[in-house]
Design a protein around this motif. Structure first.
Motif, short mmCIF file in Angstrom:
data_model
loop_
_atom_site.label_atom_id
_atom_site.label_comp_id
_atom_site.label_asym_id
_atom_site.label_seq_id
_atom_site.Cartn_x
_atom_site.Cartn_y
_atom_site.Cartn_z
N GLN A 120 0.71 -1.24 -0.22
CA GLN A 120 -0.04 0.07 -0.15
C GLN A 120 0.89 1.26 0.14
N ASP A 121 2.01 1.09 0.64
CA ASP A 121 2.93 2.38 0.81
C ASP A 121 3.37 2.62 -0.59
N ILE A 122 3.74 1.52 -1.32
CA ILE A 122 4.23 1.59 -2.80
C ILE A 122 2.92 2.38 -3.64
N ALA A 123 2.04 1.66 -3.44
CA ALA A 123 0.76 2.36 -4.40
C ALA A 123 0.57 3.75 -3.93
N GLN A 124 0.60 4.20 -2.89
CA GLN A 124 0.75 5.52 -2.40
C GLN A 124 1.68 6.35 -2.75
N ARG A 125 2.86 5.87 -2.99
CA ARG A 125 4.05 6.57 -3.28
C ARG A 125 3.87 6.81 -4.67
N THR A 126 3.36 5.86 -5.67
CA THR A 126 3.35 6.15 -6.90
C THR A 126 2.30 6.84 -7.46
N ALA A 127 1.14 7.39 -6.42
CA ALA A 127 0.18 8.14 -6.80
C ALA A 127 0.51 9.46 -6.16
N GLY A 128 1.61 9.78 -5.68
CA GLY A 128 2.14 11.16 -5.24
C GLY A 128 1.53 11.36 -3.75
N LYS A 129 1.23 10.17 -3.11
CA LYS A 129 0.57 10.45 -1.80
C LYS A 129 1.61 10.38 -0.53
N GLU A 130 1.27 10.46 0.47
CA GLU A 130 2.13 9.93 1.72
C GLU A 130 1.87 8.68 2.26
N PRO A 131 3.10 8.02 2.81
CA PRO A 131 2.73 6.52 3.31
C PRO A 131 1.52 6.50 4.28
N LEU A 132 0.89 5.16 4.51
CA LEU A 132 -0.03 5.05 5.20
C LEU A 132 -0.07 5.27 6.51
N SER A 133 -0.88 6.13 7.09
CA SER A 133 -1.21 6.82 8.68
C SER A 133 -1.57 5.44 9.34
N ASP A 134 -1.38 5.55 10.56
CA ASP A 134 -1.79 4.56 11.33
C ASP A 134 -3.19 4.31 11.50
N GLY A 135 -4.28 5.21 11.16
CA GLY A 135 -5.60 4.63 10.84
C GLY A 135 -5.82 4.09 9.75
N GLU A 136 -5.05 4.32 8.66
CA GLU A 136 -5.15 3.50 7.56
C GLU A 136 -4.31 2.07 7.60
N ILE A 137 -3.52 2.20 8.18
CA ILE A 137 -3.00 0.61 8.82
C ILE A 137 -4.10 -0.08 9.40
N LEU A 138 -4.73 0.34 10.38
CA LEU A 138 -5.92 -0.41 11.11
C LEU A 138 -6.77 -0.69 10.01
N GLN A 139 -7.23 0.17 9.17
CA GLN A 139 -8.18 -0.16 8.25
C GLN A 139 -7.69 -1.57 7.22
N LEU A 140 -6.41 -1.20 6.80
CA LEU A 140 -5.90 -2.31 6.11
C LEU A 140 -5.79 -3.71 6.97
N MET A 141 -5.58 -3.51 8.35
CA MET A 141 -5.70 -4.83 9.08
C MET A 141 -7.21 -5.35 9.32
N ALA A 142 -7.98 -4.64 9.17
CA ALA A 142 -9.64 -4.85 9.43
C ALA A 142 -9.87 -5.81 8.00
N LYS A 143 -9.32 -5.16 6.92
CA LYS A 143 -9.57 -5.85 5.59
C LYS A 143 -8.80 -7.20 5.57
N LEU A 144 -7.70 -7.24 6.21
CA LEU A 144 -7.15 -8.60 6.31
C LEU A 144 -7.76 -9.73 7.08
N ILE A 145 -8.61 -9.16 8.14
CA ILE A 145 -9.12 -10.06 9.09
C ILE A 145 -10.34 -10.38 8.22
N LYS A 146 -10.95 -9.59 7.72
CA LYS A 146 -12.32 -10.17 6.96
C LYS A 146 -11.81 -10.78 5.78
#
Length: 149
Positions: free
Chosen positions: A34-60
């Motif tokens: 996700q960090d790589i995808a963010q960087r290629t889109a010119g955005k900042e690396p994932l925040s803690d909140g976005e990391i938590l959302q990613l982990m919730a997705k992994l759990i699902k």
């Protein structure tokens, strides 16, 4: 969040806990992707909140896999998925109960001044910002819709 994962990775290595170690590596890999995808889109690396959302997705994803394994008479694989869920969940904040979720929604509605279904997006955005990783937003959006409707 990243430091916590790195420390847990080292602890799992020292304890020779292969399941937890592979699960933490899986989480870190997903974050890096996700960090790589963010960087290629010119955005900042994932925040803690976005990391938590990613982990919730992994759990699902693991919950769905476990259900499929159960349906196909593969209980050993379903159990492995459940163990991964537990390992990922150990990094997540406590989930809000239904009553706490309802109170948070009422507070978000009041703060955003939402008056109808058209304001649902503002309410959900406020909830995501304040309660990342603490609530099931699929269930919460149904509750928001019911309260605004």
């Amino acid at each position: 969040m990243r430091e916590e994962l790195t420390a847990a990775l080292k602890d799992a290595m020292k304890a020779k806990d292969s399941l937890r170690l592979s699960t933490i590596r899986l989480i870190q890999s997903a974050i890096k992707d996700q960090d790589i995808a963010q960087r290629t889109a010119g955005k900042e690396p994932l925040s803690d909140g976005e990391i938590l959302q990613l982990m919730a997705k992994l759990i699902k994803q693991r919950e769905e896999s476990a259900k499929i394994y159960e349906q196909n008479a593969r209980p050993e694989l379903a159990e492995k998925e459940r163990q991964e869920i537990a390992a990922i969940a150990s990094f997540m904040p406590r989930q809000l109960s239904d009553d706490e979720t309802k109170a948070a929604i009422e507070k978000a509605i009041a703060e955003t001044g939402a008056s109808g279904i058209k304001d649902m997006g503002k309410v959900i955005a406020a909830l995501r910002a304040a309660y990342a990783g603490q609530m099931d937003f699929g269930k919460a959006s149904g509750m928001v819709k019911a309260m605004l409707g």
